[in-house]
Write an enzyme that holds these catalytic residues in place. Sequence first.
Site, PDB file in Angstrom:
ATOM      1  N   HIS A   1      -3.366  -5.054  -0.074  1.00  0.00           N
ATOM      2  CA  HIS A   1      -2.815  -5.608   1.162  1.00  0.00           C
ATOM      3  C   HIS A   1      -2.819  -7.136   1.084  1.00  0.00           C
ATOM      4  O   HIS A   1      -3.772  -7.784   1.518  1.00  0.00           O
ATOM      5  CB  HIS A   1      -3.654  -5.153   2.369  1.00  0.00           C
ATOM      6  CG  HIS A   1      -3.479  -3.722   2.726  1.00  0.00           C
ATOM      7  ND1 HIS A   1      -2.589  -3.305   3.693  1.00  0.00           N
ATOM      8  CD2 HIS A   1      -4.075  -2.588   2.255  1.00  0.00           C
ATOM      9  CE1 HIS A   1      -2.632  -1.990   3.806  1.00  0.00           C
ATOM     10  NE2 HIS A   1      -3.528  -1.534   2.934  1.00  0.00           N
TER      11      HIS A   1
ATOM     12  N   CYS B   1       0.839  -1.208   0.000  1.00  0.00           N
ATOM     13  CA  CYS B   1       0.000   0.000   0.000  1.00  0.00           C
ATOM     14  C   CYS B   1       0.873   1.256   0.000  1.00  0.00           C
ATOM     15  O   CYS B   1       1.458   1.593  -1.014  1.00  0.00           O
ATOM     16  CB  CYS B   1      -0.962  -0.034   1.187  1.00  0.00           C
ATOM     17  SG  CYS B   1      -2.357   1.116   1.012  1.00  0.00           S
TER      18      CYS B   1
ATOM     19  N   GLU C   1      -1.360  -9.252   2.843  1.00  0.00           N
ATOM     20  CA  GLU C   1      -1.335  -9.905   4.160  1.00  0.00           C
ATOM     21  C   GLU C   1      -2.727 -10.272   4.654  1.00  0.00           C
ATOM     22  O   GLU C   1      -2.879 -11.171   5.490  1.00  0.00           O
ATOM     23  CB  GLU C   1      -0.641  -9.000   5.193  1.00  0.00           C
ATOM     24  CG  GLU C   1      -1.412  -7.762   5.621  1.00  0.00           C
ATOM     25  CD  GLU C   1      -1.209  -6.546   4.735  1.00  0.00           C
ATOM     26  OE1 GLU C   1      -1.521  -5.429   5.173  1.00  0.00           O
ATOM     27  OE2 GLU C   1      -0.739  -6.719   3.590  1.00  0.00           O
TER      28      GLU C   1
END
Length: 596
Positions: free
Chosen positions: A553, A425, A555
């Site tokens: 993102h 990001c 993750e």
Amino acid sequence: MSKRPNESTPEDSGKKSRTQSSVERKMKYIVVTGGIMSGLGKGITASSIAVLLQGCGWKVNMIKIDPYLNVDAGTMSPFEHGETFVLDDGGETDLDLGNYERFLDISLCADNNITTGKIYQQVIERERKGEYLGKTVQVVPHITNAIGEWIEKVAARPVKSGTNPQDEGNEADVCVIELGGTVGDIESMPFIEGLRQLQYRIGTENMFIVQVTLVPTMSDEQKTKPTQHAVKELRSAGFAPNMICCRCNDELQLEQRQKLGLFCQVGTESIISVHNVSEIYKVPLLLKEQGVAEIIAQQLRMYLPKGMPNISPWEQLCKRLDSLDKTVSIAVVGKYTSGTDAYLSVVRALQHAAMAVSRKLEIIWVIAEHLQEDATAEDRAAANKQLDASNGILVPGGFGDRGVVGKINACKYAREKKKPFLGVCLGMQVAVIEVARNILKWKDADSEEFNKNTKNPVIIFMPEGSKTHMGGTMRLGTRRTILKDENCTTAKLYAGSFIDERHRHRYEVNPAKIKELEKAGLKFVGMDETGQRMEIVELADESHPYFVAAQFHPELKSRVMVPSPLFFGLLRTASGQSIADEPDAPQTPRKKGGRR
């Protein structure tokens, strides 16, 4: 062979299936509450219980109740509340929903996170529409009814896989509800009452109450009095716990179990020791050893097949963790480094990827401001020494200009020193700014977020964004990214021509600057479906082992057993391995059939 009280048999199960159309299926609920203090690990406990239930062959849904007045977690400070976890539908939620998704490999929605703000907003909207027919709107019954209705509605929704996009979902057998905060808090009282009323309506045989408490050790003695008072507080609210999970440093002694069983009126076998373990992934094993699934199945009158729960993947994983002897070090350059909860999903994604490449993970927390020119010489030297000591560098997301120059310098270091790098990001945005400043020599190149008057805005505010409202106005949720180069690093990791990942941002790379940036050595290998919004950037320099940055993102979709491909790539190269080689660990990154 005789069966235990309230236990079904396979024959009973067959009878139920033959009369399914005439007999309404009852949802089972497990409510996890907390006593004494917050931060005891209710989320991990709830997730671990759910893992055992999954291991019994049951479909599990999860709900988190947060008693704060905020509608969602989108505007809350990471210092105060930890990270905001974003779901597929764009819901900005409590970080515990991340625990649920990672442990269970499921995909939840915004409604799985209930807040006081959402409930009151719904009730007030109904009142304004005249739906209460002139009645005086009160906490009881209107707020408590709304809580019960919300829970039942969400619990009945199909539960979908978190990594298989073809999965259309199945109705849950059990819904695990975590009540945030501590029993006795003023703000949680309406939820306690709403749950009590729900239990009364569906019957005690359909709801199982777990209380997580603390058993501290003083002068080498485990003290049970705090737990006794916590249970007393829960009983005064109309709830009697069926199980008490005791957080403690060391295994709870038999004498303390018996004492708690006597004073709390809970069977000794239902006093569970949740003592400290080396890895959170061992908590499901800890609960399995103490027969938690069997106790729950008996109370809820659910048939438990022989040999269940089967959580062999978790057992293999933990055995593998204990055998690891090599370490990989990743420097995380951020500004919320005082507490890891602000980057919790990043930490977990790094852990998942490290396990997949058979390495112990060491995270080196680098304060971004210490990499800036205005930092003290001592702080700068220490921060650069940390980068030198790392095997790879990660720059995570964030908001605001504090520490941004330090993050830009970290990107420069990774590019010039050819150290494996992943930007997430804001991490992608500062990587672009770094190239613009140091290769294109646009010294004032910046983001409009930090400098609205820059002559070289390489990062701009998205046209559809709101400049007046903060909550829920970003580009949120799962969006598709099209990969335009099948030979790029990202395409090799995902093994596909497109990927679906979650987003949370207001700013993007300026499309008008793309040509110049690509001439400077950047490759924008992924973009949205319009072809205008840049999603993934890599270095054109093929001598660099790994330099990837993404606007999304990655993750947020990493799972314990299925690590994120981009994190996997970072850890693979940081460990001196090739991303083309298949890992020998049981976990593999998402590819082809499991692409999301």
